[in-house]
Write an enzyme that holds these catalytic residues in place. Structure first.
Site, short mmCIF file in Angstrom:
data_model
loop_
_atom_site.label_atom_id
_atom_site.label_comp_id
_atom_site.label_asym_id
_atom_site.label_seq_id
_atom_site.Cartn_x
_atom_site.Cartn_y
_atom_site.Cartn_z
N HIS A 1 -6.00 1.17 2.79
CA HIS A 1 -4.83 1.46 3.63
C HIS A 1 -4.45 2.94 3.59
CE1 HIS A 1 -3.23 -1.95 5.69
NE2 HIS A 1 -3.03 -2.69 4.63
N GLU B 1 0.80 -1.23 0.00
CA GLU B 1 0.00 0.00 0.00
C GLU B 1 0.83 1.27 0.00
OE1 GLU B 1 0.50 -0.98 4.50
OE2 GLU B 1 0.26 -2.08 2.62
N ASN B 2 2.09 1.25 -0.46
CA ASN B 2 2.91 2.46 -0.47
C ASN B 2 2.09 3.69 -0.86
OD1 ASN B 2 5.29 0.57 -0.47
ND2 ASN B 2 4.55 0.22 -2.55
N HIS C 1 -8.38 -3.49 -0.57
CA HIS C 1 -7.58 -3.54 0.65
C HIS C 1 -6.46 -2.50 0.61
CE1 HIS C 1 -5.66 -5.64 4.11
NE2 HIS C 1 -4.55 -5.21 3.53
N GLU C 2 -5.69 -2.50 -0.49
CA GLU C 2 -4.55 -1.59 -0.55
C GLU C 2 -5.01 -0.13 -0.63
OE1 GLU C 2 -1.94 -3.01 0.23
OE2 GLU C 2 -2.61 -5.05 -0.21
#
Length: 884
Positions: free
Chosen positions: A306, A269-270, A302-303
């Site tokens: 984040h 998730e950067n 999901h990412e």
């Protein structure tokens, strides 16, 4: 054997960082033989830390070229190196540290830090990968604003990406290209990302609820450009859902996703530059199954989620990992439920929890969702942290209700925006916003193991009352022999002949605002409690743990008649499915005994008729019907029996499947025909449900071994236009004795040899074959030109699928499967320790099997332990397993 035991890191020893980094300036000179990294760190002493402490930076596998403080070069005598630590004494309170290092991404097989994949540079810095790039305070509670300069050969790497916004892009005099990125939001080093490559870009945009336009980009290899539409649609759905359900709006003007073929995880998730495993972003009907489409949607969500639950608010230390992962898994699970069937999603999540997570709770690697200690943090990216962590958040949601939970999440994000915080901070925000006391509930964060509820019921016909007695306990786990009582939300109803009965709980005044008084949530807090329900016109059957309201093992002595009533009449989809599973367990028990006695396995008439009624009811969700027809998995059975006799359970389950298939052959065939369709493929909930039921029916008719069934599988394989149906047919053929399967496998490979993700499925189908000789087939496939042990996806598809999911062949009676896994762990330990330690999981469960099996599995663990250069990742798992 190792020369020294790795050190253990403890939560109790946490200390704030001695220094903070306000600004981080990085310059990457990407070359083919090496990469030069220059950093300028604007440091200041942390007022919350102990004064006079030296600056200690983290670095691993780095060649240090120079160091300078405020422009003055340092000599080697000015610093000390000890392992991964670089210490500088007598530094100012506020200064700029300049550092230059040389690294070699092309040789980085660990896939941590900066490495090359398919000719492009990319990063993976969570949890501690940044220290393989440059010396830094590589810990999540040090948050900094990053500016990143990237220089690379333009003809080879026309795309240069990092976090935040692109400030400039120019071609230099030597033909190289220079890009500068700036991320205005402070972040820890684990969220740093860099990508450089020759990539195609699929563009779109999203308009936020406040009217801002966000540019959306997915970067892939040119050949994969046509597989990005579903991921882009999923991203836009996620952004809208997060605004509507959580009030969270995206905060930058650009959001990038990059697909990478060599990746240890699913995705990362950067901040603003998510890096994805190709398996979690690429999808089209011809190459991707329904499950693959659903995975892409879930992982993209999901990412993205984040961005707030992990990035804007991050974790103080790695012991708090579930703070971001558990909360975000809960969020993506709710999103997926809203996009499809909530009941089916819930059953799928619970099935994973009951097999993988309950097994982890009962094994040597058991740990709370907030661990007390670890040797290697990579080993704690587990189903306990993620899935059980999500269940703990779900319980808070259940106890507070949707409205107060939303108030709690709003307070959490507002109170801690831009901070690195703890699990306690999350729970405190929920308490403060709702007024609900979660003091006892905090035991879920600090205690390992799966709690057990032993429930009994007593009906008093004269008084018209029903008394539930609930006793809770939790088994001992490593380091925790005694457990305090948990606060457990037990959702329940009482089911009569015609359906759910109205509930009157003694001592509790009914809420006139509640429209549905046929179900409630009991607060189980004490080791033993009684709950009395009054004014009941008939003896009810209790429907307990509805929706799986808590991650516990429930024990209630249901009769067959009671389970059949729940299977027929319960309005809760999960409970109805679970009743069917408990009936199936009774049938498997009977099958085990029949085979021991040398008798044929025959399913009871009442079970067959219940299955027939479910299959014939066209009003039911077809995906739910498919789930109800699936027998309990061998992995789940292994959690219920002690000791586990793998082959006895496999044979009993297999014989029962065939008995059901024969008894209901006409019904299954009718269902298969009913579910046929020539409509164009869509990964919609309705179509996915229909295909799941169709392929469930196909698996049963093939069980009968009839020529008609094999012909149907062959026809479906040859004529299907989507990967879901084609792969389902191929799997049935591979597990049959039909001679066509060799031809089918060869044809499938020839059709899809240019698609790595499809070939991974080809490997997996063969690795999962239940027939004898599969181990030798897997060993042969490791020499196939399409297999590459350096690629984690291929390792998971072939080695991981065989050892982790093909129970009967991995546990071959001669122990060869255990030796095979040990060989692969030893080999991967040298190149990719993370993947090696994750492959080890099947061997860690040795204590649950028969004595002869235990001995063989322990021998292989000991052989691994004897390796001279064992990584911390593998050492921790093996040493804890042998200590059990």
């Amino acid at each position: 054997m190792r020369d020294a035991q790795p050190s253990t890191i403890y939560l109790k020893d946490y200390q704030p960082p001695a220094f903070l980094i306000d600004k981080t300036e990085l310059r990457f000179d990407l070359q083919e033989s090496e990469t030069l990294v220059q950093s300028r760190l604007h440091l200041r002493r942390n007022p919350a830390a102990v004064s006079g402490t030296a600056l200690v930076l983290h670095g691993c596998e780095l060649e240090l070229l120079s160091l300078a403080i405020d422009g003055t070069a340092l000599s080697p005598s000015d610093w000390q190196q000890n392992g991964e630590q670089l210490s500088l004494n007598n530094v100012p309170d506020d200064f700029v540290l300049e550092c230059e290092t040389r690294i070699f991404p092309q040789n980085n097989t660990s896939l941590e830090g900066l490495y090359k994949s398919s000719g492009m540079f990319c990063t993976q810095c969570e949890a501690e990968g940044f220290r393989k790039i440059s010396y830094y305070l590589d810990r999540p509670d040090v948050m900094s604003v990053f500016t990143v300069e990237i220089i690379a050969e333009k003809s080879l790497y026309p795309v240069l990406l990092s976090n935040g916004n692109l400030q400039s892009l120019e071609t230099l005099a030597d033909g190289r290209q220079r890009a500068v990125w700036h991320d205005p939001f402070p972040k820890p080093a684990y969220l740093f990302a860099l990508v450089a490559g020759d990539l195609a870009c699929v563009n779109d945009s999203f308009t936020t609820r406040s009217g801002r336009k966000v540019d959306l980009n997915i970067y892939v290899e040119e050949k994969d450009r046509d597989k990005c539409d579903h991921a882009m649609t999923s991203l836009k759905k996620s952004m809208r859902w997060d605004e509507e359900v959580y009030g969270r709006e995206y905060d930058l003007d650009i959001f990038n996703i990059v697909a990478v073929d060599d990746f240890n995880m699913g995705a990362m998730e950067n901040k603003s530059l998510n890096i994805f495993n190709t398996s979690c972003v690429l999808a089209k009907p011809e190459t991707t199954t329904d499950m693959g489409f659903q995975r892409v949607e879930g992982v993209v969500a999901h990412e993205y989620f984040h961005n707030w639950s992990g990035n804007r608010v991050t974790c103080r230390d790695w012991f708090q990992l579930s703070l971001k992962e558990g909360f975000t898994v809960f969020r993506d699970s709710e999103f997926s439920a809203d996009m499809g069937s909530p009941t089916v999603k819930r059953v799928e999540d619970v099935s994973l929890l009951r097999t993988a997570q309950f097994a982890e709770d009962a094994g040597p690697m058991a740990h709370p969702i907030r661990p007390d200690s670890f040797i290697e943090i990579s080993n704690f990216y587990t189903v306990t942290i993620y899935e059980k962590g999500a269940e703990v958040v779900r319980m808070i949601h259940t106890l507070l209700g949707p409205e107060r939970f939303r108030q709690g999440s709003d307070l959490y994000f507002d109170r801690h925006d831009g901070q690195a915080v703890t699990c306690e901070d999350f729970v405190k925000a929920m308490e403060d916003a709702s007024g609900v006391d979660l003091g006892q509930f905090r035991n879920w964060y600090s205690q390992a193991g799966t709690p057990e509820l032993n429930v009994t019921g007593r009906y008093d016909a004269d008084a018209g009352s029903y008394t539930l007695t609930v006793k809770q306990s939790c088994p001992a786990t490593p380091g925790q022999s005694e457990k305090a009582p948990y606060h457990i939300p037990l959702a329940m109803a009482l089911i009569g002949e015609a359906g759910a009965l109205r509930l009157n709980l003694a001592g509790v005044e009914a809420d006139p605002e509640t429209a549905d008084n046929t179900q409630c949530v009991l607060d189980v807090r004490a080791p033993e409690q009684e709950f009395v329900f009054t004014d009941l016109p008939e003896e009810p059957v209790p429907s307990l743990l509805r929706g799986f309201s808590a991650p516990v093992k429930l024990h209630f002595s249901y009769s067959r008649e009671q389970l059949l009533r729940l299977m027929r009449n319960d309005s809760d989809g999960f409970s109805r499915w679970d009743a069917g599973q408990q009936l199936a367990l009774m049938e498997i028990d009977a099958a085990v005994e029949a085979l021991k006695a040398g008798k044929a396995v025959v399913a009871d008439d009442d079970f067959i008729e219940a299955c027939r009624a479910v299959l014939a009811d066209e009003s039911l969700d077809q995906a739910m019907v498919a789930l109800m027809m699936q027998l309990p998995s061998e992995a789940y059975l292994a959690e219920l029996y002690r000791p586990v006799d793998v082959h006895a359970l496999h044979d009993a389950r297999d014989a029962l499947r065939k008995a059901i298939a024969v008894a209901l052959s006409d019904t299954f065939w009718a269902v298969y025909q009913r579910c046929q369709s020539d409509e164009d493929y869509e990964p919609s909930a309705g179509q996915i449900a229909r295909r799941s039921l169709k392929n469930c029916a196909l698996s049963y008719v093939v069980c009968t071994g009839s020529d008609q069934a094999i012909a149907a599988a062959v026809s479906q394989f040859e004529q299907s236009r989507n990967m879901t149906d084609r792969l389902a047919a191929l799997s049935q053929l591979v597990n049959s004795d039909n001679s066509y399967k060799a031809q089918a496998l060869q044809r499938f490979y020839q059709d899809w040899q240019h698609e790595p993700l499809v070939i991974n499925q080809w490997f997996q189908v063969q690795a999962m074959c239940q027939l004898p000789g599969t181990l030798e087939k897997v060993q042969s496939l490791m020499g196939h030109p399409a297999f590459d042990i350096r690629n984690p996806n291929k390792v998971r598809a072939l080695i991981g699928a065989f050892c982790g999911q093909n129970t009967v062949n991995f546990h071959r009676k001669d122990g060869a499967g255990y030796g095979f896994l040990a060989d692969q762990v030893i080999s991967l330990n040298r190149s990719n320790p993370q993947i090696a330690s994750r492959l080890l999981v099947p061997l860690t469960k040795w204590a649950k099997y028969l004595p002869t099996v235990q001995e063989r599995m322990r021998e292989q663990l000991q052989r691994i332990m004897a390796e001279p250069d064992l990584s911390n990742d593998v050492y921790e798992v093996v040493s804890k397993s042998l200590a059990e």
